[in-house]
Design a protein around this motif. Structure first.
Motif, PDB file in Angstrom:
ATOM      1  N   GLY A 130     -14.190 -45.226  15.646  1.00  0.00           N
ATOM      2  CA  GLY A 130     -14.287 -43.772  15.685  1.00  0.00           C
ATOM      3  C   GLY A 130     -14.031 -43.233  17.080  1.00  0.00           C
TER       4      GLY A 130
ATOM      5  N   LYS B 228     -11.619 -50.381  12.162  1.00  0.00           N
ATOM      6  CA  LYS B 228     -11.802 -48.940  12.329  1.00  0.00           C
ATOM      7  C   LYS B 228     -12.720 -48.649  13.503  1.00  0.00           C
ATOM      8  CE  LYS B 228     -13.187 -44.721   9.906  1.00  0.00           C
ATOM      9  NZ  LYS B 228     -13.726 -44.133   8.643  1.00  0.00           N
TER      10      LYS B 228
ATOM     11  N   ASP C 117     -15.724 -41.151  18.615  1.00  0.00           N
ATOM     12  CA  ASP C 117     -17.003 -41.072  19.334  1.00  0.00           C
ATOM     13  C   ASP C 117     -17.497 -42.450  19.786  1.00  0.00           C
ATOM     14  OD1 ASP C 117     -17.576 -42.021  16.802  1.00  0.00           O
ATOM     15  OD2 ASP C 117     -19.293 -40.689  16.465  1.00  0.00           O
ATOM     16  N   GLU C 118     -16.689 -43.484  19.532  1.00  0.00           N
ATOM     17  CA  GLU C 118     -17.027 -44.838  19.955  1.00  0.00           C
ATOM     18  C   GLU C 118     -16.150 -45.312  21.110  1.00  0.00           C
ATOM     19  OE1 GLU C 118     -18.565 -47.057  15.979  1.00  0.00           O
ATOM     20  OE2 GLU C 118     -16.420 -46.588  15.990  1.00  0.00           O
TER      21      GLU C 118
ATOM     22  N   ALA D 257      -7.740 -45.950  18.952  1.00  0.00           N
ATOM     23  CA  ALA D 257      -8.249 -46.174  17.593  1.00  0.00           C
ATOM     24  C   ALA D 257      -7.129 -46.634  16.666  1.00  0.00           C
ATOM     25  CB  ALA D 257      -8.892 -44.894  17.063  1.00  0.00           C
TER      26      ALA D 257
ATOM     27  N   LYS E 195      -6.696 -50.223  14.520  1.00  0.00           N
ATOM     28  CA  LYS E 195      -6.445 -50.192  13.077  1.00  0.00           C
ATOM     29  C   LYS E 195      -5.154 -50.926  12.735  1.00  0.00           C
ATOM     30  CE  LYS E 195      -7.082 -48.936   8.810  1.00  0.00           C
ATOM     31  NZ  LYS E 195      -8.148 -49.599   7.991  1.00  0.00           N
TER      32      LYS E 195
ATOM     33  N   LYS F  98     -20.933 -48.346  20.012  1.00  0.00           N
ATOM     34  CA  LYS F  98     -21.519 -47.375  19.097  1.00  0.00           C
ATOM     35  C   LYS F  98     -21.814 -46.067  19.845  1.00  0.00           C
ATOM     36  CE  LYS F  98     -21.060 -49.577  15.434  1.00  0.00           C
ATOM     37  NZ  LYS F  98     -20.065 -49.051  14.467  1.00  0.00           N
TER      38      LYS F  98
ATOM     39  N   GLU G 129      -7.344 -41.378  20.369  1.00  0.00           N
ATOM     40  CA  GLU G 129      -6.715 -41.525  19.048  1.00  0.00           C
ATOM     41  C   GLU G 129      -5.741 -42.702  19.029  1.00  0.00           C
ATOM     42  OE1 GLU G 129      -6.781 -36.886  17.441  1.00  0.00           O
ATOM     43  OE2 GLU G 129      -5.047 -37.643  18.561  1.00  0.00           O
TER      44      GLU G 129
END
Length: 386
Positions: free
Chosen positions: A88, A86, A90-91, A76, A80, A249, A73
């Motif tokens: 995710g 952005k 899961d990335e 990420a 940002k 990805k 988190e």
């Protein structure tokens, strides 16, 4: 070493020149060591204390194999806040360094015989890791007279049906150069045209001196085909914590996660907690690091350009300089040996960094200005540089 019980792929494996230089440096009491990119600055006390308290609070067990959710988190949030990009959860995959991350990525994407284009000179583990993953390295020369910008026309000429990816490293180790936004955009266009991946080794993001760092994945059309390697080692003076990450990805992260579960399973929990504290404290910690290493880089730049037969590009990024010593008439290995024997100063020969490295030296300014001054005073007394 040839031994029937050792895998044949390692029979011709030699100690790297990078490691050999470091070992020699450790053997001399008064030697001044410019070989390894390991900053002499200790990790900020607040990061250490935060990780220590977290360990006492119970963060001493395995984490999720992809890394602590709280750290992902924060990563990420960092992208940002800093780049309006952005990412995710899961990335993101947390790793035990960007170096391990590179190996995981190559294992995940390469089939036997696939080609990876590596701009050269380059960080030595790249080619070895490509080979271990069953791939083939193809070298793209970076030219001093082109300001070390990647020549996209030459890049396209190297692309074949077997090309899977191109590795880019900006700011660059060993050169200390930075790719321009224009160059990055052209690389992106070429990657899209030929449907290849871009592996962005982004571990010196703090040390971009001329312009703010631009993550490759944030450029138009590159988010879908860029795999980013990040690290806390250099940007936060945390080399010994061995903590980094991969951004890609979800389909890539899923494969990388499976590979890593058969390797180390998860990055050290305490190092992950330290990384969380580093990200949250970056506005307080990083300006001082940037100022210090920029000062050191420019000091070394000025001293190097005063030596006879030596010239070096003005620092663009990282804490490495790559001086040209061709006018001395000696090889990089010969100059390295003379520096050790006559001045007791250790550097790495440019030949350690692949095709195009000969005729250069790599100097890591991971020592304070006072110690560097002593080193350059010794060097200036050598006959070859007078």
């Amino acid at each position: 070493m040839k031994n029937s019980h050792i895998a044949k792929r390692y029979w011709d494996a030699d100690e790297s020149q990078l490691a050999a230089s470091a070992d020699l440096a450790a053997s001399m009491d008064d030697l001044i060591n410019f070989t390894i990119g390991d900053p002499d600055i200790i990790t900020d006390e607040r990061i250490i204390q935060g990780a220590f308290e977290d360990a006492k609070a119970g963060y001493t067990r395995y984490t999720e194999s992809v890394g602590l959710k709280e750290l992902r988190e924060e990563i990420a949030k960092y992208y940002k806040d800093e780049y309006n990009h952005k990412v995710g959860l899961d990335e993101i995959m947390v790793t035990t360094s960007a170096c391990q991350g590179m190996w995981l990525v190559l294992e995940a994407i390469l089939d036997e015989g696939d080609e990876v284009i590596i701009p050269s000179p380059y960080f030595p583990p790249y080619s070895d890791q490509v080979k271990l993953a069953g791939g083939v390295s193809v070298y793209l020369p970076l030219e001093e007279d082109e300001d070390y910008q990647l020549n996209v026309e030459k890049l396209e000429q190297l692309i074949t049906k077997k090309t899977k990816a191109v590795i880019i490293n900006t700011p660059n180790n060993p050169i200390g150069s930075c790719l321009s936004r224009e160059t990055l955009e052209k690389i992106g266009e070429m990657a899209g045209k030929h449907d290849i991946l871009v592996i962005a080794d982004d571990i010196y993001t703090l040390y971009s001196y001329e312009m703010p760092f631009i993550p490759t994945a944030t450029l138009q059309g590159l988010a879908e085909r860029t795999i980013t390697l990040g690290s806390f080692s250099k940007d936060y003076a945390m080399t010994g914590w061995r903590i980094g990450y991969i951004i890609a990805k979800p389909e890539f992260i899923g494969v990388i996660k499976s590979i890593n579960e058969n390797n180390v399973y998860s990055a050290p929990s305490i190092s992950q907690r330290a990384a969380i504290h580093a990200l949250r404290l970056r506005k307080e910690i990083q300006p001082g690091l940037l100022q210090e290493f920029k000062k050191r880089s420019y000091y070394a730049y000025e001293r190097l350009n005063k030596l006879k037969g030596v010239h070096v590009m003005e620092p663009k990024g990282t804490f490495y300089l790559f001086p040209n010593i061709k006018e001395t008439g000696l090889t990089s290995a010969q100059i390295t040996e003379k520096l050790i024997k006559e001045a007791h100063v250790a550097v790495v020969p440019g030949s350690a960094f692949g095709p195009g490295g000969e005729g250069y030296l790599r100097i890591a300014v991971t020592l304070g200005v006072e110690k560097m001054a002593e080193a350059f005073d010794r060097i200036e007394e050598m006959d070859i540089f007078r």
